[in-house]
Design a protein around this motif. Sequence first.
Motif, PDB file in Angstrom:
ATOM      1  N   LYS A 121       9.000  17.794   6.546  1.00 54.48           N
ATOM      2  CA  LYS A 121      10.082  17.968   5.584  1.00 54.48           C
ATOM      3  C   LYS A 121      10.034  16.808   4.593  1.00 54.48           C
ATOM      4  O   LYS A 121       9.551  15.718   4.915  1.00 54.48           O
ATOM      5  N   THR A 122      10.528  17.060   3.401  1.00 54.49           N
ATOM      6  CA  THR A 122      10.507  16.080   2.312  1.00 54.49           C
ATOM      7  C   THR A 122      11.922  15.560   2.088  1.00 54.49           C
ATOM      8  O   THR A 122      12.829  16.339   1.827  1.00 54.49           O
ATOM      9  N   LEU A 123      12.086  14.251   2.211  1.00 47.86           N
ATOM     10  CA  LEU A 123      13.395  13.614   2.062  1.00 47.86           C
ATOM     11  C   LEU A 123      13.367  12.652   0.883  1.00 47.86           C
ATOM     12  O   LEU A 123      12.393  11.913   0.701  1.00 47.86           O
ATOM     13  N   VAL A 124      14.428  12.667   0.095  1.00 50.92           N
ATOM     14  CA  VAL A 124      14.500  11.798  -1.087  1.00 50.92           C
ATOM     15  C   VAL A 124      15.592  10.762  -0.852  1.00 50.92           C
ATOM     16  O   VAL A 124      16.698  11.099  -0.424  1.00 50.92           O
ATOM     17  N   THR A 125      15.252   9.512  -1.133  1.00 55.45           N
ATOM     18  CA  THR A 125      16.156   8.391  -0.843  1.00 55.45           C
ATOM     19  C   THR A 125      16.306   7.507  -2.069  1.00 55.45           C
ATOM     20  O   THR A 125      15.549   7.631  -3.040  1.00 55.45           O
ATOM     21  N   VAL A 126      17.268   6.592  -1.972  1.00 58.07           N
ATOM     22  CA  VAL A 126      17.434   5.582  -3.010  1.00 58.07           C
ATOM     23  C   VAL A 126      17.519   4.225  -2.317  1.00 58.07           C
ATOM     24  O   VAL A 126      18.185   4.084  -1.287  1.00 58.07           O
ATOM     25  N   GLY A 127      16.813   3.264  -2.879  1.00 55.09           N
ATOM     26  CA  GLY A 127      16.821   1.922  -2.315  1.00 55.09           C
ATOM     27  C   GLY A 127      17.905   1.068  -2.940  1.00 55.09           C
ATOM     28  O   GLY A 127      18.497   1.436  -3.959  1.00 55.09           O
ATOM     29  N   LYS A 128      18.148  -0.091  -2.338  1.00 55.41           N
ATOM     30  CA  LYS A 128      19.141  -1.047  -2.838  1.00 55.41           C
ATOM     31  C   LYS A 128      18.854  -1.395  -4.304  1.00 55.41           C
ATOM     32  O   LYS A 128      19.765  -1.632  -5.084  1.00 55.41           O
ATOM     33  N   SER A 129      17.573  -1.380  -4.690  1.00 57.11           N
ATOM     34  CA  SER A 129      17.163  -1.715  -6.056  1.00 57.11           C
ATOM     35  C   SER A 129      17.498  -0.618  -7.067  1.00 57.11           C
ATOM     36  O   SER A 129      17.389  -0.826  -8.269  1.00 57.11           O
ATOM     37  N   GLY A 130      17.853   0.580  -6.557  1.00 62.92           N
ATOM     38  CA  GLY A 130      18.097   1.716  -7.441  1.00 62.92           C
ATOM     39  C   GLY A 130      16.872   2.600  -7.595  1.00 62.92           C
ATOM     40  O   GLY A 130      16.948   3.679  -8.177  1.00 62.92           O
ATOM     41  N   GLU A 131      15.718   2.149  -7.077  1.00 58.51           N
ATOM     42  CA  GLU A 131      14.490   2.960  -7.112  1.00 58.51           C
ATOM     43  C   GLU A 131      14.611   4.109  -6.110  1.00 58.51           C
ATOM     44  O   GLU A 131      15.218   3.954  -5.051  1.00 58.51           O
ATOM     45  N   HIS A 132      13.991   5.242  -6.437  1.00 59.98           N
ATOM     46  CA  HIS A 132      13.971   6.387  -5.529  1.00 59.98           C
ATOM     47  C   HIS A 132      12.626   6.460  -4.817  1.00 59.98           C
ATOM     48  O   HIS A 132      11.599   6.101  -5.391  1.00 59.98           O
ATOM     49  N   TYR A 133      12.672   6.949  -3.588  1.00 55.58           N
ATOM     50  CA  TYR A 133      11.475   7.072  -2.751  1.00 55.58           C
ATOM     51  C   TYR A 133      11.490   8.427  -2.070  1.00 55.58           C
ATOM     52  O   TYR A 133      12.549   8.974  -1.776  1.00 55.58           O
ATOM     53  N   VAL A 134      10.283   8.922  -1.783  1.00 54.30           N
ATOM     54  CA  VAL A 134      10.121  10.192  -1.090  1.00 54.30           C
ATOM     55  C   VAL A 134       9.474   9.907   0.258  1.00 54.30           C
ATOM     56  O   VAL A 134       8.468   9.188   0.334  1.00 54.30           O
ATOM     57  N   PHE A 135      10.057  10.479   1.308  1.00 53.92           N
ATOM     58  CA  PHE A 135       9.518  10.333   2.655  1.00 53.92           C
ATOM     59  C   PHE A 135       9.254  11.723   3.220  1.00 53.92           C
ATOM     60  O   PHE A 135      10.105  12.607   3.132  1.00 53.92           O
ATOM     61  N   VAL A 136       8.058  11.900   3.780  1.00 55.39           N
ATOM     62  CA  VAL A 136       7.635  13.192   4.309  1.00 55.39           C
ATOM     63  C   VAL A 136       7.400  12.990   5.806  1.00 55.39           C
ATOM     64  O   VAL A 136       6.513  12.220   6.191  1.00 55.39           O
ATOM     65  N   ILE A 137       8.238  13.651   6.617  1.00 52.66           N
ATOM     66  CA  ILE A 137       8.191  13.418   8.066  1.00 52.66           C
ATOM     67  C   ILE A 137       8.181  14.748   8.823  1.00 52.66           C
ATOM     68  O   ILE A 137       8.617  15.769   8.297  1.00 52.66           O
ATOM     69  N   PRO A 138       7.692  14.723  10.076  1.00 51.83           N
ATOM     70  CA  PRO A 138       7.712  15.951  10.884  1.00 51.83           C
ATOM     71  C   PRO A 138       9.136  16.509  11.005  1.00 51.83           C
ATOM     72  O   PRO A 138      10.104  15.749  11.103  1.00 51.83           O
ATOM     73  N   VAL A 139       9.256  17.851  11.011  1.00 51.89           N
ATOM     74  CA  VAL A 139      10.567  18.501  10.973  1.00 51.89           C
ATOM     75  C   VAL A 139      11.465  18.149  12.156  1.00 51.89           C
ATOM     76  O   VAL A 139      12.682  18.171  12.016  1.00 51.89           O
ATOM     77  N   ASP A 140      10.892  17.824  13.304  1.00 50.91           N
ATOM     78  CA  ASP A 140      11.715  17.532  14.475  1.00 50.91           C
ATOM     79  C   ASP A 140      12.126  16.062  14.566  1.00 50.91           C
ATOM     80  O   ASP A 140      12.824  15.677  15.501  1.00 50.91           O
ATOM     81  N   LEU A 141      11.686  15.247  13.625  1.00 53.48           N
ATOM     82  CA  LEU A 141      12.035  13.826  13.653  1.00 53.48           C
ATOM     83  C   LEU A 141      13.055  13.509  12.570  1.00 53.48           C
ATOM     84  O   LEU A 141      13.246  14.273  11.636  1.00 53.48           O
ATOM     85  N   GLY A 142      13.692  12.358  12.696  1.00 53.87           N
ATOM     86  CA  GLY A 142      14.622  11.879  11.684  1.00 53.87           C
ATOM     87  C   GLY A 142      14.018  10.679  10.979  1.00 53.87           C
ATOM     88  O   GLY A 142      13.157   9.987  11.536  1.00 53.87           O
ATOM     89  N   LEU A 143      14.467  10.429   9.767  1.00 52.53           N
ATOM     90  CA  LEU A 143      13.996   9.271   9.018  1.00 52.53           C
ATOM     91  C   LEU A 143      14.674   8.020   9.565  1.00 52.53           C
ATOM     92  O   LEU A 143      15.896   7.974   9.676  1.00 52.53           O
ATOM     93  N   ASN A 144      13.878   7.017   9.917  1.00 51.91           N
ATOM     94  CA  ASN A 144      14.423   5.733  10.346  1.00 51.91           C
ATOM     95  C   ASN A 144      14.608   4.904   9.081  1.00 51.91           C
ATOM     96  O   ASN A 144      13.626   4.484   8.450  1.00 51.91           O
ATOM     97  N   LEU A 145      15.853   4.703   8.664  1.00 57.11           N
ATOM     98  CA  LEU A 145      16.136   4.048   7.383  1.00 57.11           C
ATOM     99  C   LEU A 145      15.641   2.600   7.339  1.00 57.11           C
ATOM    100  O   LEU A 145      15.204   2.128   6.296  1.00 57.11           O
ATOM    101  N   LYS A 146      15.681   1.912   8.474  1.00 57.98           N
ATOM    102  CA  LYS A 146      15.175   0.527   8.515  1.00 57.98           C
ATOM    103  C   LYS A 146      13.660   0.491   8.289  1.00 57.98           C
ATOM    104  O   LYS A 146      13.156  -0.304   7.509  1.00 57.98           O
ATOM    105  N   LYS A 147      12.946   1.375   8.996  1.00 57.44           N
ATOM    106  CA  LYS A 147      11.483   1.446   8.843  1.00 57.44           C
ATOM    107  C   LYS A 147      11.114   1.907   7.436  1.00 57.44           C
ATOM    108  O   LYS A 147      10.148   1.430   6.846  1.00 57.44           O
ATOM    109  N   ALA A 148      11.893   2.857   6.894  1.00 65.45           N
ATOM    110  CA  ALA A 148      11.638   3.366   5.542  1.00 65.45           C
ATOM    111  C   ALA A 148      11.821   2.243   4.517  1.00 65.45           C
ATOM    112  O   ALA A 148      11.004   2.074   3.617  1.00 65.45           O
TER     113      ALA A 148
END
Length: 160
Positions: free
Chosen positions: A51-78
């Motif tokens: 699955k494709t997840l879109v995030t925003v960092g503290k800096s205001g930059e956006h990032y895309v994370f692509v992870i297996p559907v059964d897992l969750g995004l670890n925000l610290k690792k991201a």
Amino acid sequence: MGKSSEQKTNVMRILDQANAVYAGMCYAETGAISGSEVADALGEDHAHVFKTLVTVGKSGEHYVFVIPVDLGLNLKKAAAAANEKSIEMIKQKELLPLTGYIHGGCSPIGMKKPFRTFIHNSAESLENIVFSAGKIGYQIKMSPDELKKVIPFSFADIAE
């Protein structure tokens, strides 16, 4: 490989222009909604469907994370992967104006602007991964090496 679904998405057109080898897959008739349901509808191993997840960092930059559907995004690792102090998911209403995609049909390919993209490191050892073709009901199956021809990305340990 090219088309096995009669309808082409913009993602498929971008892949065709890049002469990337892929298979288009359609699950539109199944009513599948969640990533796990999509994997089941396509008869694919859940570990290969992303699955494709879109995030925003503290800096205001956006990032895309692509992870297996059964897992969750670890925000610290991201955040660590992106060299950010912190990262959070964008609000659902921000997805369409930011990426051009709706929730459930977001692909790492063909967003309005290129964003730094990270793919879960489990994909490194997989022959093919499956991800959204940019429209609900359609998926792309291709190797990470072929995907590199179309978008720059890094592998990272970003899921839990």
